[in-house]
Design a protein around this motif. Sequence first.
Motif, PDB file in Angstrom:
ATOM      1  N   ILE A 106       0.836  -1.203   0.000  1.00 50.20           N
ATOM      2  CA  ILE A 106       0.000   0.000   0.000  1.00 50.20           C
ATOM      3  C   ILE A 106       0.869   1.252   0.000  1.00 50.20           C
ATOM      4  CG2 ILE A 106      -1.613   1.361   1.387  1.00 50.20           C
ATOM      5  CD1 ILE A 106      -2.908  -1.279   2.237  1.00 50.20           C
ATOM      6  N   VAL A 107       1.908   1.264   0.855  1.00 48.94           N
ATOM      7  CA  VAL A 107       2.815   2.410   0.910  1.00 48.94           C
ATOM      8  C   VAL A 107       3.492   2.618  -0.438  1.00 48.94           C
ATOM      9  CG1 VAL A 107       4.958   3.280   1.923  1.00 48.94           C
ATOM     10  CG2 VAL A 107       3.216   2.259   3.391  1.00 48.94           C
ATOM     11  N   HIS A 108       3.942   1.519  -1.049  1.00 48.88           N
ATOM     12  CA  HIS A 108       4.583   1.600  -2.360  1.00 48.88           C
ATOM     13  C   HIS A 108       3.630   2.177  -3.399  1.00 48.88           C
ATOM     14  CE1 HIS A 108       6.835   0.505  -5.963  1.00 48.88           C
ATOM     15  NE2 HIS A 108       5.752  -0.102  -6.406  1.00 48.88           N
ATOM     16  N   ASN A 109       2.384   1.668  -3.395  1.00 47.43           N
ATOM     17  CA  ASN A 109       1.396   2.148  -4.364  1.00 47.43           C
ATOM     18  C   ASN A 109       1.080   3.626  -4.158  1.00 47.43           C
ATOM     19  OD1 ASN A 109       1.249  -0.390  -5.459  1.00 47.43           O
ATOM     20  ND2 ASN A 109      -0.658  -0.960  -4.454  1.00 47.43           N
ATOM     21  N   LEU A 110       0.953   4.040  -2.885  1.00 45.51           N
ATOM     22  CA  LEU A 110       0.656   5.443  -2.596  1.00 45.51           C
ATOM     23  C   LEU A 110       1.817   6.353  -3.002  1.00 45.51           C
ATOM     24  CD1 LEU A 110      -1.113   5.131   0.880  1.00 45.51           C
ATOM     25  CD2 LEU A 110      -2.170   5.606  -1.329  1.00 45.51           C
ATOM     26  N   THR A 112       3.934   5.719  -5.395  1.00 48.20           N
ATOM     27  CA  THR A 112       3.925   5.743  -6.864  1.00 48.20           C
ATOM     28  C   THR A 112       2.868   6.705  -7.388  1.00 48.20           C
ATOM     29  OG1 THR A 112       4.674   3.445  -6.955  1.00 48.20           O
ATOM     30  CG2 THR A 112       3.648   4.338  -8.946  1.00 48.20           C
ATOM     31  N   LEU A 113       1.665   6.639  -6.799  1.00 52.26           N
ATOM     32  CA  LEU A 113       0.577   7.519  -7.225  1.00 52.26           C
ATOM     33  C   LEU A 113       0.911   8.979  -6.945  1.00 52.26           C
ATOM     34  CD1 LEU A 113      -2.417   5.379  -5.960  1.00 52.26           C
ATOM     35  CD2 LEU A 113      -1.916   5.917  -8.345  1.00 52.26           C
ATOM     36  N   ASN A 114       1.525   9.230  -5.791  1.00 51.00           N
ATOM     37  CA  ASN A 114       1.918  10.596  -5.454  1.00 51.00           C
ATOM     38  C   ASN A 114       2.944  11.114  -6.449  1.00 51.00           C
ATOM     39  OD1 ASN A 114       1.990  12.932  -3.616  1.00 51.00           O
ATOM     40  ND2 ASN A 114       4.065  12.256  -3.173  1.00 51.00           N
ATOM     41  N   ALA A 115       3.901  10.262  -6.808  1.00 55.51           N
ATOM     42  CA  ALA A 115       4.925  10.656  -7.791  1.00 55.51           C
ATOM     43  C   ALA A 115       4.292  10.942  -9.149  1.00 55.51           C
ATOM     44  CB  ALA A 115       5.974   9.555  -7.916  1.00 55.51           C
ATOM     45  N   GLN A 116       3.314  10.114  -9.542  1.00 59.29           N
ATOM     46  CA  GLN A 116       2.630  10.322 -10.815  1.00 59.29           C
ATOM     47  C   GLN A 116       1.843  11.632 -10.816  1.00 59.29           C
ATOM     48  OE1 GLN A 116       0.254   6.786 -11.315  1.00 59.29           O
ATOM     49  NE2 GLN A 116       1.976   5.533 -11.993  1.00 59.29           N
ATOM     50  N   SER A 117       1.215  11.947  -9.678  1.00 55.22           N
ATOM     51  CA  SER A 117       0.464  13.201  -9.572  1.00 55.22           C
ATOM     52  C   SER A 117       1.394  14.402  -9.697  1.00 55.22           C
ATOM     53  CB  SER A 117      -0.279  13.259  -8.225  1.00 55.22           C
ATOM     54  OG  SER A 117      -1.285  12.269  -8.169  1.00 55.22           O
TER      55      SER A 117
END
Length: 344
Positions: A106-110, A112-117
């Motif tokens: 979950i931390v990894h996914n969050l 990644t999503l933050n970096a994409q944003s």
Amino acid sequence: MKFIISNEEKIIIDSTEDKCKSCVDKCISENNNVTCPIYSDNRRYGVKQINNKKIFLCTTKKEAKTRKLFDEKINVLVYTLPAIEKIKNEAIIEAKSEEKNNYSKIVHNLKTLNAQSIQSQYKFIPQSSFADNHSSLQNFVKNEIITRPDEATIAFLRLAKNNAHMKTEFSTHEKLSVESPNLSVQFHNIKSVILNVYHSFNIDFKSKNIRLNIFEDDNYIKFDYETVRVAFYHLFLNTYSYICANSNLDIEIYVKDTNVFIDFCMLSLHINEHEKSKLFDDGYSGENAIKSNTNSSGLGMGLIKKALTINNADIEVINGNEKIKRNENLYSKNIFRLQFEVSE
């Protein structure tokens, strides 16, 4: 047979029920007869101290016809305690390891999503522009949106998608990682739910020139919105990852007997017959997905199944046999079929 094994510090093993508490509290001797408050039958119960262990045991008269047999059962519990404790400790370690693994994902996914944003935001307006225009930043951003509306729209939609994905990650952890999740089961228009999730992926599907065809009728089904939304989110995420570019995604619905079926029909990466059951295992990615370098963490299908299961629903993969080669990848006409119970 109900029992409690404890030491001076804590309860080690407890197989009793809440209604057993009255018997446990009043039990002070090694062997007594009692009328069970749960099953209303005559039972034998007692408590015994062996070394630093305290053992409470309650059995039916059939399980322990004599006091000797009752004492033997207590002794068996004592002798098997090391093995019981070992199994319990291994289960705790495994559960903690799984929880830690889920948390790390979950931390990894969050992250990644933050970096994409951040990447999406700075692709529209570079970070240096914020420093260069710090005195009139609001007017500068407003002007960029007015003069570059298409790029601004894309940036906004990608931010909306990532925010929706983050919300899904939290919902997944909160509701699917507990044994008895708190569900809010209500009637929902299934087409609206599907389209509400789809809008987050609209820009991605357009980038692959995917045309969505969805059923026209309004159908109301009873389920927990958050968990079913998780299922559809990951189904769209998987679809986008594996669907063939320049093709259609057809979503169909029909009712049969006491079930509602929703079919996601598409030309997507070929699924071998022996892979079908493995697709729902955490960490598993299909062979053609690995070959095409489109595989992800392999969590999507497992989460879809878990989310549907707690809503008394299910998913089935109907893989196509005919292989179609496009851009060095093998595709087939596959169907991902969701099954819900008819709601009254």
